[in-house]
Motif scaffolding. Sequence first.
Motif, PDB file in Angstrom:
ATOM      1  N   CYS A 287       0.859  -1.187   0.000  1.00 30.87           N
ATOM      2  CA  CYS A 287       0.000   0.000   0.000  1.00 30.87           C
ATOM      3  C   CYS A 287       0.892   1.232   0.000  1.00 30.87           C
ATOM      4  O   CYS A 287       1.905   1.265   0.700  1.00 30.87           O
TER       5      CYS A 287
ATOM      6  N   SER B 221      -2.990   5.865   7.377  1.00 32.30           N
ATOM      7  CA  SER B 221      -2.383   4.971   6.382  1.00 32.30           C
ATOM      8  C   SER B 221      -2.367   3.532   6.876  1.00 32.30           C
ATOM      9  O   SER B 221      -2.758   2.601   6.156  1.00 32.30           O
TER      10      SER B 221
ATOM     11  N   LEU C  89      -5.997   2.013   7.051  1.00 34.02           N
ATOM     12  CA  LEU C  89      -6.486   1.556   5.743  1.00 34.02           C
ATOM     13  C   LEU C  89      -5.799   0.267   5.316  1.00 34.02           C
ATOM     14  O   LEU C  89      -6.437  -0.653   4.801  1.00 34.02           O
TER      15      LEU C  89
ATOM     16  N   LYS D  93      -7.115  -2.671   7.308  1.00 33.20           N
ATOM     17  CA  LYS D  93      -8.505  -2.935   6.926  1.00 33.20           C
ATOM     18  C   LYS D  93      -8.557  -3.773   5.650  1.00 33.20           C
ATOM     19  O   LYS D  93      -9.337  -4.730   5.546  1.00 33.20           O
ATOM     20  N   LYS D  94      -7.721  -3.435   4.664  1.00 35.73           N
ATOM     21  CA  LYS D  94      -7.672  -4.200   3.418  1.00 35.73           C
ATOM     22  C   LYS D  94      -7.007  -5.564   3.627  1.00 35.73           C
ATOM     23  O   LYS D  94      -7.389  -6.551   3.003  1.00 35.73           O
TER      24      LYS D  94
END
Length: 350
Positions: A50, A59, A62, A65-66
């Motif tokens: 990411c 950052s 996220l 979470k993914k």
Amino acid sequence: MAFGASIRGYAHMRKVIAIDGTHLSSKYEGVLLSAVAQDTQNHIYPLAYCVGDKENNASWGLFFKKLKAFVVDEPELCIIFDKNAYTLEKFNDYFNALKERCPSVAACLEHEVGFEKWSRAHFLGNRLNVMTSNIAESLNSMLCNEREYPMAAIFNSIAHRFGEIFRKRYAEVDNPKTTFIPVSETILRENMTEGDKLYVKNINGSTDEFTVLGYGRFAKVNILRQSCSCRKYDLVKLSYAHAMAALYLKHGNEYDTSIYNYSSQIYSKESYVLAYLEPICTAQLESEWSVAREYLKIQVFPPDFDLKLGRRKVKRVKGVLEPSRYKKRNKCSKCKRPGHKRTTCSLNIG
């Protein structure tokens, strides 16, 4: 970004993930966050990437979470993030210093969160033989040149690199003569040699519990549970010397054919091959993309950045046929010989 081959291959990995981030040096800077596992041959196994503006809560939030979309939060899962104390003594020193500086934060970490959820010294799970986040840092070093690339080029380069790596690793263990992967086979044979030097007793008459003596120490082994009081068998789930001695007493001279049944099948050749079975392909040309209409209307703007004065420093990559320049060796100005200076010259003596 996560490759489909990695998502499905993760099922055959040990559930230990290392997380790290590295700074990008392109025009817009930013950070590249990565999550990697380690296969049973001790190779880096990529999971997810990411790009963020900074290493901050937004950052990382996220990213995790993914990541949860295919990394199941199960009791066996262990996530290693950066460095912290290995021993209780080191941990106590650092935590006492934190108490003096931020008592409210220390109280929250101790009573509300719990030491076992964030401290390596208090962690109750199994890290196997993955003790640090070095595998993630090795990946950052591997992608040193890619840090200057645009975002799309970074991900394409990662896909190309690991596409080649996946093909090579699949071929290196595709040997019908072995049951486990080469590294594990070597460890098992060495442990068999060590186990032959130990003395075994079966005190309570159980077929699975044994007491092993040797080198002035003793250990209690339960081969059915893959457990030993020395903890090596528990952590790595590979038959160590104590287990080998117990298996020899139980199965006799034919115990070498049973050692695979008392080790985790994560070390099997079949499991390793399945992890690298699917290929990783680079993205198609932009002209060949199939994009939904609603996404075509979205305008993506570059992030805000501070334009720095002066020319941006870059490391020039030499051409293949470009000769390298060797550093000139200094010579003594008095005797004209290399290896020393005028002040240490032997001619100064006397």
